[in-house]
Structures are given as structure tokens and as C-alpha cells.
Scaffold this motif. Structure first.
Motif, mmCIF file in Angstrom:
data_model
loop_
_atom_site.group_PDB
_atom_site.id
_atom_site.type_symbol
_atom_site.label_atom_id
_atom_site.label_comp_id
_atom_site.label_asym_id
_atom_site.label_seq_id
_atom_site.Cartn_x
_atom_site.Cartn_y
_atom_site.Cartn_z
ATOM 1 N N ILE A 26 59.240 5.575 8.341
ATOM 2 C CA ILE A 26 58.019 4.774 8.437
ATOM 3 C C ILE A 26 57.972 4.018 9.760
ATOM 4 C CG2 ILE A 26 56.774 2.810 7.462
ATOM 5 C CD1 ILE A 26 57.750 3.721 4.700
ATOM 6 N N GLY A 29 57.680 6.496 12.682
ATOM 7 C CA GLY A 29 56.354 7.100 12.662
ATOM 8 C C GLY A 29 55.274 6.138 13.117
ATOM 9 N N VAL A 30 55.347 4.882 12.667
ATOM 10 C CA VAL A 30 54.353 3.882 13.075
ATOM 11 C C VAL A 30 54.424 3.645 14.585
ATOM 12 C CG1 VAL A 30 53.777 1.428 12.937
ATOM 13 C CG2 VAL A 30 54.161 2.743 10.843
ATOM 14 N N ILE A 83 53.168 10.633 10.082
ATOM 15 C CA ILE A 83 52.664 9.278 10.354
ATOM 16 C C ILE A 83 52.256 9.155 11.810
ATOM 17 C CG2 ILE A 83 53.266 6.824 10.375
ATOM 18 C CD1 ILE A 83 55.242 7.410 8.094
ATOM 19 N N GLY A 451 52.055 8.678 3.735
ATOM 20 C CA GLY A 451 52.415 8.518 5.143
ATOM 21 C C GLY A 451 51.199 8.533 6.048
ATOM 22 N N GLU A 452 50.250 9.423 5.754
ATOM 23 C CA GLU A 452 49.019 9.468 6.538
ATOM 24 C C GLU A 452 48.270 8.134 6.452
ATOM 25 O OE1 GLU A 452 47.717 11.738 8.492
ATOM 26 O OE2 GLU A 452 48.731 13.625 8.003
ATOM 27 N N GLY A 455 49.967 5.554 8.573
ATOM 28 C CA GLY A 455 49.635 5.764 9.982
ATOM 29 C C GLY A 455 48.231 5.303 10.314
#
Length: 623
Positions: A26, A29-30, A83, A451-452, A455
Motif C-alpha cells: 500500500i 503503491g501510493v 495502486i 487497491g485501485e 490509489g
């Protein structure tokens, strides 16, 4: 179920035990969503084109998780790219439309949009784009696995599978970022080297030029020689044909009211002044026509695929294939859509009635379904999002005008509606590509969908900061940030509402687009090349030429090194571009400006350009 499909699902069940939606995934990805979102926003506002961040994000995630953290988790890396790519897609949808609000604010038509306004518009569009895709997953990703290739999704899965190359690939991405960042600092920060090379063509009363930024070379390399040559052809038409023609035949004329005589414009501002006053309207007409042509050509397929997609999605729900343990539940999706509808209705930045909010949702679902299937057939780069946005704006602006909602309020409403729908289409396409990657790797769809949304949430908070910084530093529509799509959207809305555009110039662009289309050549890249300053098209053409030579050297085999390095070049310039924007609005740009002490002038620009080209070439041919 076939034996092939059974074994595939068996592999899925085994891999689901592996970690996916972890704190590490997370956070990483962020960070990538913010970085690639900012870089894509900067790139899109400069040259009107964006790149897919899925593969670079996947490579970087492997470098971080496998090499730095010493963890071997394929699905965790996939979650990072899921993400991370959300930021790039949300930015791609937002920059087409939201900068129009800043352009009107500069003209004192409306107030400057706030950070909250931009975040809310982006968040509504992003969340709806993800939610609309979820019930379509069974129909598009699972049941049509063999018929819808989803090229970017498949490519990303292959990159993630090649885990043993993760460290080397990540090193290429980071190396590209470093090279591009350094050159951007030297040219636009320290100003030791001019950022472009110009050749005056006095006999033709025009000029030919190229910028030296490695990011533009990277754009041309990733697009390839064919697309780059189409853009360059548009530049040739605008700068080496139309500008000399206007200067020659209209020297003493003023082609439309309120503009200075052509001879005076050229004497004061050169060919760039003629481009700004005339060519950009011709280019706008060509881009609008190209977007509409691409949409009309796809219309039979759009209608057919929409009907098939909805029918298959309904069948999926009926036979239980939309398992709530595999996807977000329909209750969650319907609740989310209902909440978004109410928020859109009540949000001051989107001045619509409840009926208008419902229309946004209905149009949004239609274009989400279209976008999700189109990217499966032709890839994200050929998805006619701009055509969908233009069609939406034409329809909504006409409706608003017919209902008496004109002036600043009506124009603001039209662009807000267009922004939400444009972001929905962009996000739905990205979500479908990511879910295809996850399906091939055995990821859990529900976790990817969460996750999408993560993001989208963080990208929505940061995209406004990026847009406000860029506007305060240089202003949209300037030489640094031409914002071609946003300027076009502005022209369309104003043209319908006020009817004060130089329509002759616009229709010249429309007929140029029709002529190009009749030759069987893709209209949009030619139109974008016509619209943009020549130095951008020329630099992109140089990058495409490098790709052509490298592919020829490699006997047609594509090596991933060049793509990854060029992706880093684009990200590096975008990041430093945002940093320089912060420095500019802080008043520190003069402090780091060293041009008064030392400057390499034209020779330095040539050296930087040639060195960048050679570096890309040799990395591309390395086995």
C-alpha cells in the motif's frame, strides 16, 4: 470448464495464500501513484500525451520488494503496480478538462478552483470508474480471456513473472529518472544550457526548432517511429506550410477581429506569435474532428460491445460467477454509486440537478463499459477517451444552453460534468488492464479493486496540488504548459455558448483532418502535431527515430531496456518539473539561475541532445 481453465483457476487458488494487500504494498503503491500521477500530469500538459505507468510501476515495485526488502512476492508486486497505475490514469483523465477552470480564472470569468474542488471532482470520477468496472470483470476478463487480449495487462504480467530481472529493470527506470532530472535541472533550473535549438528560416518567414529534453525523446521512443512521424507531419503542415502561407498572403491583413495585423505579429513575436494567434485554432479544429472521427468509427463496435458486456455481466450475476468473495459485492457497488450520485448532486463545484447527477452516472457507466472493452481490444493508447470527452461536452453544453443555463455558471457546469465522465472512462480502462494482469497471475480481484480505490483516493488528494503548482508557476496555455486538450475543451464550450470563435480557422483544421483521414492515416497524432509547437513534435520524432534504428539493429526484436529507461526519463522530468514549479512560486528561481555566471549556449544544447540520443540508443540495443 475446459482443462486449461481449470488448471488456471487451480493456480489462482494456490497463489491467493500469498500476501497481496500488505502495508508495504500500500505504501509503495501510493508513493508510485503520486509520483507517476504528477509526472503524467506534467507530461500531458506539455505535449498532450500520457504514458501507461503499469510496467514501470511493476518494475520499480519488484526492485523495492525483491531487491531492497529481500522478499519474494509476485502478488505483492502486482498490488503495488495496481495502486501505482491508478495515479497515472486519474491524472490522464483530469488534465484533459480540469485546467479549463484555471484558464477561465485567468480571464476573471470564474474564481480559481480550490484544492477541495479538484479533489472532489477527481474522487467522484475515479471511484465511479473503478466501481463501474467491477461487475464487468466476469464478462470481460474471465469469460473472454481468449478473445480480449488486453495488451498492456498481458505485458505487465510477463514483466512481473520475469522476477529475476526485477533488479536490473528497476535500475534502468531509476537511471532514466536520474539522467532526465539532472538535465532538467541544468536547462530549466540552473539555466546553464538553452532548452531548445532553433533554426530561423527567414526565406519562409518561419522557424524549425527542437527541444533537448530526454523526456520528449522518451515519449517518441515509447510511441514508436510511426506515431512520432504522424505528429511530426502535423508540425510540418503547421510550421513549414501554413505559417509561411499566412505570412506571405496575409502580411497586411487581420484575419479575424480583435487581432493585430499579421506583419506586426510576426515582427514582434516571430513564427510563435502566428502559431498562437492562428495555427492553434486550426489545430484545435483538427483535434476536435479527429476525436469525433475516432468515436464515430468506433460507434458500431461501441454499441455492440456495450450491449454484449451488459448482457454478459447480468448472466454472470445470475449464474453466481460474480462471487462476493472474489469481487466487491454488488451491495457495496450499488451503495457506492448511490453515494457518489448524491455527492455529485450536492457538490457546489458540479452545479447540476438530481436529474443531471443521474445522467452523469448513466453516461459514465456507458463510457466505462466502452472504455473497459476497447482497451481489451486495441490497448489503452488507442482508447478514444478524448473523443468521448468531446462528445460529452458537445452534448452537455448544448443541453445547458437550450435550458437557459449560460454564462459562467453553465460553462463551469459543462466542464465539471465532462471532467467526471472523462476520469470515469480513463479509470475504467486502467482498472480493466490491472484486473487482467491479476487474473493471469492468480491475484484476488477483490483485493485489487480495493487497491485501485486506495490509489484513486490518494491521487485525488495530490492531483489538485500538482495542477495548482503548475498553474501558479507557468500558467496553462503557456509555452511551458500548452495543455492542448484542455484548451480545446475550452474552445468548444465557449464556441457553443458565445459563438465568438474564429470558425473559419477551426473549419480549416476540420477539413485538414478529413483529408488526412481519407488517406487512411490516423488523424489524432497528426492533429496533435499540428496543434503543438514544432519543437515538441521534432523532439518526439527524434525519439521515434531512435526506436526505429534500435529495432533495426535488434532485427525487429524489442528489448525492454529502452522502454524502461525511457519511462524513467519521463518520470524524472515530471518530478523535477513539479519541483521547479515549487521553486518558482516560492521566488527562489532567480537564486538558482546561474546563466549570468556561466552558459554553454547553443553548443551545449547540441551536446546534451546528441548525448541523450546516443545513451537511449545504446541502452536499447543492449542484450
Amino acid at each position: 470448464m475446459s482443462r486449461k481453465n481449470f488448471s488456471h483457476h487451480g493456480k489462482q487458488d494456490t497463489r491467493q495464500k500469498a500476501a497481496e494487500l500488505t502495508p508495504t504494498a500500500i505504501i509503495t503503491g501510493v508513493l508510485l501513484a503520486v509520483v507517476f500521477g504528477a509526472a503524467n500530469a506534467y507530461l500531458g500538459l506539455r505535449v498532450g500525451m500520457t504514458i501507461s505507468a503499469s510496467i514501470p510501476a511493476a518494475v520499480v515495485s519488484m526492485g523495492v520488494i525483491r531487491v531492497i526488502m529481500r522478499r519474494d512476492s509476485l502478488l505483492e508486486s502486482n498490488m503495488v503496480q495496481t495502486i501505482g497505475s491508478a495515479g497515472e490514469s486519474l491524472a490522464a483523465g483530469a488534465i484533459f478538462t480540469i485546467p479549463v477552470l484555471f484558464l477561465w480564472a485567468a480571464q476573471d470569468v470564474i474564481d480559481t478552483p480550490s484544492l477541495i474542488t479538484i479533489a472532489l471532482i477527481s474522487l467522484c470520477g475515479g471511484i465511479l470508474g473503478v466501481l463501474f468496472m467491477v461487475p464487468l470483470r466476469s464478462a470481460l476478463i474471465v469469460r473472454e480471456n481468449d478473445t480480449l487480449p488486453y495488451p498492456e495487462g498481458k505485458a505487465c504480467a510477463e514483466v512481473l513473472r520475469a522476477g529475476e530481472k526485477g533488479g536490473e529493470g528497476a535500475l534502468l527506470v531509476f537511471s532514466g529518472m536520474g539522467v532526465s532530472a539532472l538535465i532538467k535541472l541544468i536547462t530549466d533550473g540552473f539555466k546553464l544550457v538553452p532548452s531548445y535549438i532553433t533554426l530561423k528560416l527567414n526565406a519562409l518567414k518561419t522557424e524549425a526548432s527542437t527541444e533537448i529534453y530526454p523526456a520528449l525523446l522518451g515519449v517518441g521512443y515509447i510511441c514508436g517511429a510511426k506515431i512520432a512521424s504522424y505528429m511530426f507531419a502535423g508540425g510540418i503542415i503547421g510550421w513549414l506550410a501554413l505559417i509561411p502561407m499566412i505570412n506571405t498572403f496575409g502580411e497586411t491583413l487581420t484575419l479575424y477581429p480583435g487581432n493585430a495585423p499579421i506583419a506586426e505579429l510576426y515582427a514582434e513575436g516571430g513564427a510563435s506569435a502566428i502559431w498562437s494567434s492562428y495555427i492553434r485554432y486550426i489545430g484545435a479544429g483538427a483535434v476536435a474532428a479527429g476525436g469525433i472521427i475516432s468515436l464515430l468509427k468506433s460507434l458500431p463496435l461501441i454499441v455492440k460491445t456495450f450491449i454484449a458486456t451488459v448482457k454478459q455481466a447480468a448472466q454472470g450475476s445470475a449464474d453466481g460467477s460474480n462471487d462476493p468473495q472474489r469481487d466487491l459485492s454488488m451491495r457495496t457497488i450499488l451503495t457506492g454509486v448511490l453515494i457518489m450520485t448524491v455527492i455529485i448532486w450536492l457538490l457546489p463545484p458540479i452545479p447540476v440537478t438530481l436529474l443531471g447527477a443521474v445522467m452523469i452516472v448513466l453516461f459514465g457507466f456507458f463510457f466505462a463499459a466502452v472504455s473497459s472493452r476497447m482497451v481489451g481490444l486495441v490497448g489503452s493508447s488507442n482508447n478514444p477517451v478524448s473523443g468521448m470527452a468531446i462528445a460529452t461536452l458537445l452534448f452537455t453544453t448544448l443541453i445547458l444552453k437550450l435550458t437557459g443555463d449560460t454564462g459562467a455558471h453553465g460553462m463551469k457546469g459543462a466542464i465539471a460534468i465532462g471532467s467526471v465522465i472523462c476520469i470515469i472512462a480513463a479509470m475504467a480502462g486502467d482498472t480493466s488492464q490491472d484486473l487482467k494482469t491479476g487474473y493471469l497471475l492468480g491475484a484476488t480481484p477483490k483485493k485489487q479493486q480495493i487497491g485501485e480505490l486506495i490509489g484513486v483516493f490518494f491521487s485525488s488528494l495530490t492531483i489538485g496540488v500538482v495542477l495548482i503548482l503548475l498553474d501558479r508557476a507557468w500558467g496553462f496555455g503557456s509555452a511551458e504548459l500548452s495543455a492542448p486538450q484542455a484548451t480545446l475543451m475550452k474552445l468548444i464550450i465557449e464556441g457553443i455558448m458565445d459563438g465568438n470563435l474564429p470558425w473559419t480557422l477551426v473549419f480549416i483544421g476540420v477539413f485538414i483532418a478529413l483529408a488526412v483521414e481519407s488517406l487512411g492515416v490516423p488523424v489524432l497524432p497528426v492533429a496533435i502535431g499540428l496543434y503543438l509547437p514544432f519543437e515538441l513534435s521534432a523532439a518526439i520524432m527524434l525519439g521515434g527515430s531512435i526506436r526505429f534504428l534500435a529495432d533495426k539493429k535488434n532485427s525487429g526484436a524489442q528489448t525492454p531496456g529502452g522502454i524502461l529507461f525511457c519511462s524513467g526519463l519521463i518520470a524524472g522530468e515530471g518530478i523535477v518539473g513539479i519541483l521547479l514549479a515549487v521553486i518558482t512560486i516560492s521566488g527562489w528561481s532567480d537564486i538558482i539561475d546561474l546563466s549570468g555566471i556561466f552558459s554553454l549556449n547553443l553548443a551545449g544544447s547540441c551536446v546534451v541532445l546528441i548525448a541523450s540520443m546516443l545513451l537511449i540508443y545504446f541502452i536499447s540495443i543492449k542484450k
